[in-house]
Write a protein that holds these residues in place. Structure first.
Motif, PDB file in Angstrom:
ATOM      1  N   LEU A 474       0.879  -1.227   0.138  1.00 29.02           N
ATOM      2  CA  LEU A 474       0.028   0.003  -0.032  1.00 29.02           C
ATOM      3  C   LEU A 474       0.918   1.324   0.007  1.00 29.02           C
ATOM      4  O   LEU A 474       1.958   1.222   0.579  1.00 29.02           O
ATOM      5  N   GLY A 475       0.363   2.373  -0.568  1.00 27.52           N
ATOM      6  CA  GLY A 475       1.153   3.660  -0.512  1.00 27.52           C
ATOM      7  C   GLY A 475       0.840   4.097   1.023  1.00 27.52           C
ATOM      8  O   GLY A 475      -0.060   3.970   1.520  1.00 27.52           O
ATOM      9  N   PRO A 476       1.910   5.063   1.195  1.00 25.10           N
ATOM     10  CA  PRO A 476       2.051   5.760   2.450  1.00 25.10           C
ATOM     11  C   PRO A 476       0.625   6.587   2.754  1.00 25.10           C
ATOM     12  O   PRO A 476       0.388   6.711   3.975  1.00 25.10           O
ATOM     13  N   SER A 477       0.075   6.981   1.763  1.00 23.88           N
ATOM     14  CA  SER A 477      -0.924   7.950   1.968  1.00 23.88           C
ATOM     15  C   SER A 477      -2.377   7.252   2.620  1.00 23.88           C
ATOM     16  O   SER A 477      -3.083   8.009   3.235  1.00 23.88           O
ATOM     17  N   VAL A 478      -2.315   6.040   2.556  1.00 23.31           N
ATOM     18  CA  VAL A 478      -3.322   5.389   3.299  1.00 23.31           C
ATOM     19  C   VAL A 478      -3.132   5.016   4.747  1.00 23.31           C
ATOM     20  O   VAL A 478      -3.984   4.667   5.474  1.00 23.31           O
ATOM     21  N   VAL A 532       6.727  12.539   0.846  1.00 33.04           N
ATOM     22  CA  VAL A 532       6.040  11.402  -0.284  1.00 33.04           C
ATOM     23  C   VAL A 532       5.819  10.019   0.552  1.00 33.04           C
ATOM     24  O   VAL A 532       4.794   9.560   0.450  1.00 33.04           O
ATOM     25  N   PHE A 533       6.664   9.559   1.206  1.00 34.08           N
ATOM     26  CA  PHE A 533       6.645   8.517   1.937  1.00 34.08           C
ATOM     27  C   PHE A 533       6.078   8.630   3.340  1.00 34.08           C
ATOM     28  O   PHE A 533       5.840   7.307   4.062  1.00 34.08           O
ATOM     29  N   GLY A 534       5.690   9.626   3.850  1.00 31.24           N
ATOM     30  CA  GLY A 534       5.148   9.871   5.100  1.00 31.24           C
ATOM     31  C   GLY A 534       5.875   9.261   6.303  1.00 31.24           C
ATOM     32  O   GLY A 534       5.758   8.936   7.212  1.00 31.24           O
ATOM     33  N   GLY A 535       7.411   9.208   5.902  1.00 32.63           N
ATOM     34  CA  GLY A 535       8.426   8.589   6.966  1.00 32.63           C
ATOM     35  C   GLY A 535       8.463   7.158   6.934  1.00 32.63           C
ATOM     36  O   GLY A 535       9.285   6.649   7.525  1.00 32.63           O
ATOM     37  N   PHE A 536       7.708   6.502   5.872  1.00 35.24           N
ATOM     38  CA  PHE A 536       7.838   4.987   6.006  1.00 35.24           C
ATOM     39  C   PHE A 536       8.682   4.689   4.628  1.00 35.24           C
ATOM     40  O   PHE A 536       8.546   3.862   3.843  1.00 35.24           O
ATOM     41  N   ALA A 537      10.262   5.098   5.080  1.00 34.06           N
ATOM     42  CA  ALA A 537      11.283   4.886   4.193  1.00 34.06           C
ATOM     43  C   ALA A 537      12.520   5.355   4.813  1.00 34.06           C
ATOM     44  O   ALA A 537      12.632   6.073   5.857  1.00 34.06           O
ATOM     45  N   ARG A 538      13.885   5.018   4.171  1.00 32.64           N
ATOM     46  CA  ARG A 538      14.911   5.279   4.595  1.00 32.64           C
ATOM     47  C   ARG A 538      15.442   5.998   3.181  1.00 32.64           C
ATOM     48  O   ARG A 538      15.598   5.249   2.325  1.00 32.64           O
TER      49      ARG A 538
END
Lengths: 597, 289
Positions: A474-478, A532-538
């Motif tokens: 899922l994309g971070p936006s949800v 873009v990732f809402g923090g869900f990435a490095r």
């Protein structure tokens, strides 16, 4: 007249003409000469670049990175055209036809240093698929890629560090970020959702049901591709490891980071200075879904097919683009008996060699006939593409834990539990980690994957209770919406993929490493991580970001240690960029357009 | 399954709306007088409806082929559309509330289908069938030009080009409807907005028939404006698509009223249709014992 004579004659006559012009009409010739010189020194046009990526429906993260890059290129005076292509079309453009300047995409699996070899070694230039789609050639990097494949231990570690420094310096592609995998599930009927990034069947064996007999486990995915083609080696297919692992077994599987025996009972490894061999023993009584026994012949056939999908019929071998890194290591494959097969490698360390064991095993009786040239409506369309690479494989026959049941294009895929599989028959024979997780059997007979287009729709089906979990990432936006739903659980895990900006190094000025380094510095990786990732990435600095191979001086330290963003908080420092580009030999027009070199 | 339910839902809602519309807009008097010569009227109308139905059928059949053609031609104009208008759609979306989203989504789906179907029904009750013929012809023109543009150009909507900045509002509140919208059209066909062009067409025609159906004119204009706005608000279309769509709507009505015959006897579609129906009727009679 022979060709040689012909050439000489031309040369003579041309020289004669030149001489006569020089003597006869010096005035006119001088004038024309000046004209030619002046003509070539016209003011160059503004630099135009095509940035290719997928639309928001396919991968909103890639689209947004593309937009940021396009906006920033526009700001520095480049004429940008951001073009969106659906996933399969983008693959065709980038990985098959190389018709692009820059593209943004998630590269699926980059966990081990050897994954960089097919991606960057110059010997893969010209092959389709993720084989050096950047057309990048560099002797130094080639040598390091070869060295790491042979070496072991600390020597290899040092080589991999050097390799990363070289790649980061030259930026054949720009590593942007390592995303987290985001999935959601309900826990009313099924519990213990633990997702494995690579393999759906491994996630499913861990699921428990609250009721004794549940017939169907309903899931949802946004990847409509799984209802169109189930050929794991199709040219345009995305990395479908998740789904192909349901239908196909491999000799070994990655379990918690190491290759463990799966369809094999085990293997003997022997190494000399030059050669590594693996002697693999298959489990007894393995069968394909159609009842045909799986033997060592099928294993050998699979390796040969991956190495050349024409099986020697074409003048030039046509390797399967997928698993190319793995299949290209194998020197020879020998069937010793029905259940034993010997694989030989030259100049490959054992740690890398065992990766060949993770490729799916194809039934020879199904795939042998696919070695012929690809055809459309009975007409051969190419001498370089085989049927095996374009076949849709609508009803896959493998030996894996699930059998194909039915599929409706863009709507659903239904698979059935394969009760003849070891996972159901005798799970204790499997690696301990799997056997332990698999105490009560797979608690459903059937798996139904419904296809929707957007993450919003997927989440809608989940909250309304029509499905129990999402299969696609899922994309971070949800994520905020998942948080608001009481009955829905969020799962966040590290992923083995990497978002990259690929550069076509054959196109000017992308052949120029200074310009590629500039592109890397137009990307604010920290802003991308947050917004873009809402923090869900490095943020990624090295192509191996997220693995244990990255040296401390290449790790993210609030900023990119090698190529920090040209500006602050997402906005560019135009002055600094102009002076960087002028130093690199670029020029700007009066209205600050960047000009072609 | 979900798709079938969506279609049933759509048919039910629109049928109810049409019923209410007939009663309140067309009125009992016209309905009663319709009984006198309904056979002739239906017969005359049928020829145009068949042509319209055929064009619609062809356009549904053509879409996947047209998609392949678009990718071969590769006139990818999304970036151009964005360059023309920039942040118009995200600015409109700043108005977003859940209630407004619901209201506009319902109008976008149900309101639109009702708006387009109602003239085809209500104009059968008028004294002359010319408005009906103009309606059918202008729909045909809309479809043909729209289809041509969809085949020629690849254009993604703002939702797909600027995710993060533009939200797919309708799918957030009403995820089930996605099955229906993706079944009907693909996400690369946004230029021009056929929703807008057909809505504008209907509103213009309603102006021509305002003496007969004054209420319809007000309703149709309100619906048309709302639909045009909703396509942008929901992130589905660019402002440019809407403007082009409106222009297409106006053009189609102009062209249709130029092309449409003054009377049934002069209409080539009606007379040809009549002949065909008659021949078919004879043919059936001949083979019936």
């Amino acid at each position: 007249m022979s060709e040689e004579q012909d050439k000489r004659a031309t040369r003579v006559s041309r020289r004669a003409v030149l001489a006569s012009t020089a003597i006869g009409s010096a005035g006119l010739a001088g004038c024309l000469g000046r004209l030619r010189t002046v003509r070539n020194q016209d003011i160059p046009d503004q630099l135009s670049l095509k940035v290719l990526t997928v639309p928001g429906d396919d991968d909103a993260v890639a689209t947004q990175i593309g937009r940021m890059l396009a906006d920033n290129l526009n700001t520095i005076g480049v004429n940008v055209d951001l073009q969106l292509f659906p996933e399969d079309e983008l693959r065709r453009k980038v990985l098959v036809n190389q018709e692009y300047d820059l593209f943004i995409s998630a590269y699926q699996n980059i966990e081990r240093p050897d994954a960089l070899r097919p991606l960057l070694h110059s010997s893969f230039v010209g092959e389709v698929g993720w084989q050096n789609p950047f057309e990048f050639t560099d002797i130094g990097i080639d040598e390091l890629l070869e060295a790491q494949q042979q070496q072991r231990g600390s020597q290899r570690r040092r080589t991999v560090v050097d390799l990363q420094h070289e790649i980061v310096r030259k930026q054949p592609f720009i590593p942007v970020a390592v995303p987290d995998l985001i999935r959601a599930s309900r826990t009313e009927e099924f519990t213990n959702w633990r997702w494995s990034s690579r393999d759906l069947s491994q996630s499913l064996v861990r699921v428990n049901s609250r009721e004794a007999d549940t017939d169907t486990l309903p899931l949802v995915s946004t990847d409509a591709q799984i209802t169109r083609s189930l050929n794991p080696i199709a040219i345009q297919s995305r990395n479908k490891g998740q789904i192909s692992g349901l239908f196909y077994d491999s000799l070994g599987r990655y379990i918690d980071g190491t290759v463990e025996p799966w369809a094999a009972t085990g293997w003997d490894l022997s190494t000399t200075d030059e050669e590594t061999t693996l002697t693999v023993t298959l489990r007894p009584e393995l069968t394909f879904h159609d009842g045909t026994p799986l033997t060592a012949d099928d294993v050998a056939f699979t390796v040969e097919l991956l190495q050349d999908t024409s099986l020697g019929e074409f003048e030039v071998p046509v390797p399967a683009p997928r698993f190319r890194g793995r299949s290209s290591m194998v020197e020879s494959v020998t069937v010793l008996d029905d259940r034993t097969v010997k694989l030989a490698f030259s100049n490959v360390n054992p740690q890398t060699a065992v990766r060949i064991l993770t490729v799916p095993i194809f039934p020879e009786h199904v795939w042998r006939s696919k070695a012929r040239p690809a055809e459309i409506a009975g007409v051969d369309i190419s001498e370089a593409v085989t049927e095996a690479l374009v076949w849709q494989n609508p009803e896959p026959i493998g030996s894996g834990p699930f059998k194909f049941e039915s599929s409706v294009e863009d709507e659903e895929l239904v698979v059935q539990r394969n009760d003849a599989h070891l996972l159901h028959r005798n799970p204790t024979a499997l690696p301990k980690q799997v056997a332990e997780r698999f105490a009560d059997g797979i608690p459903f007979n059937r798996l139904r994957i419904q296809i929707v287009r957007s993450d919003d729709a997927a989440l809608g089906l989940l909250t309304s209770g029509s499905v129990d979990a999402t299969v696609s990432n899922l994309g971070p936006s949800v994520v905020p919406r998942i948080g608001r739903e009481q009955s829905v659980e969020l799962h966040v895990e590290r992923s083995p993929s990497l978002y990259i900006i690929g550069c076509n190094t054959l196109k000017e000025p992308l052949g120029n490493p200074h310009f590629r380094r500039l592109i890397a510095r137009l990307i604010d990786k920290e802003t991308i991580r947050e917004e873009v990732f809402g923090g869900f990435a490095r943020p990624a600095t090295s192509p191996l970001t997220g693995t244990e191979w990255v040296p401390s001086d290449l790790r993210w330290a609030g900023v990119d240690p090698e190529l920090p963003f040209f500006g602050t908080n997402g906005s560019l420092d135009i002055e600094e960029i102009h002076s960087y580009l002028r130093d690199a030999g670029f020029e700007f027009s009066d209205n600050d357009n960047l000009l072609q070199q | 399954m979900t798709l079938l339910i969506q279609y049933l839902q759509l048919v039910t809602v629109v049928t109810v709306c049409l019923g209410v519309g007939l009663y309140t807009i067309v009125g009992p008097a016209r309905i009663r007088s319709f009984y006198v010569d309904y056979r002739t009227r239906l017969c005359h109308g049928l020829a145009h409806l068949s042509v319209l139905g055929t064009v619609f059928g062809i356009s549904m059949y053509w879409r996947p082929i047209g998609g392949e053609v678009s990718w071969t031609l590769e006139y990818n104009i999304t970036h151009t559309l964005y360059s023309i208008e920039g942040y118009l759609v995200p600015t409109i979306q700043e108005l977003a509330t859940t209630k407004l989203t619901w209201a506009l989504s319902l109008v976008y789906v149900f309101g639109y289908v009702f708006l387009v179907l109602f003239p085809l029904v209500s104009y059968l009750f008028l004294d002359t069938l010319r408005p009906f013929r103009v309606t059918a012809l202008s729909y045909i023109i809309n479809y043909l030009i729209g289809l041509g543009s969809y085949t020629l150009f690849i254009a993604y909507g703002p939702r797909n080009y600027m995710p993060g900045e533009v939200r797919g509002l309708m799918y957030e509140v009403w995820p089930e409807i996605e099955a229906l919208t993706t079944h009907i059209n693909t996400n690369t066909n946004v230029f021009p907005s056929l929703h807008t062009s057909l809505a504008v067409t209907v509103a213009l025609l309603a102006w021509y028939t305002r003496d007969s159906y004054p209420r319809w004119f007000y309703l149709a204009s309100a619906l048309a404006g709302t639909i045009a706005f909703s396509t942008m608000y929901l992130g589905l279309h660019w402002g440019t698509d809407v403007v082009t769509g409106a222009a297409l709507g106006i053009t189609s009505v102009w062209a249709a009223s130029y092309l449409a015959a003054e009377s049934d006897e002069q209409s080539r579609i009606t007379t040809t249709g009549q002949q065909l129906f008659a021949t078919a009727g004879d043919y059936i009679k001949q083979y019936r014992p």
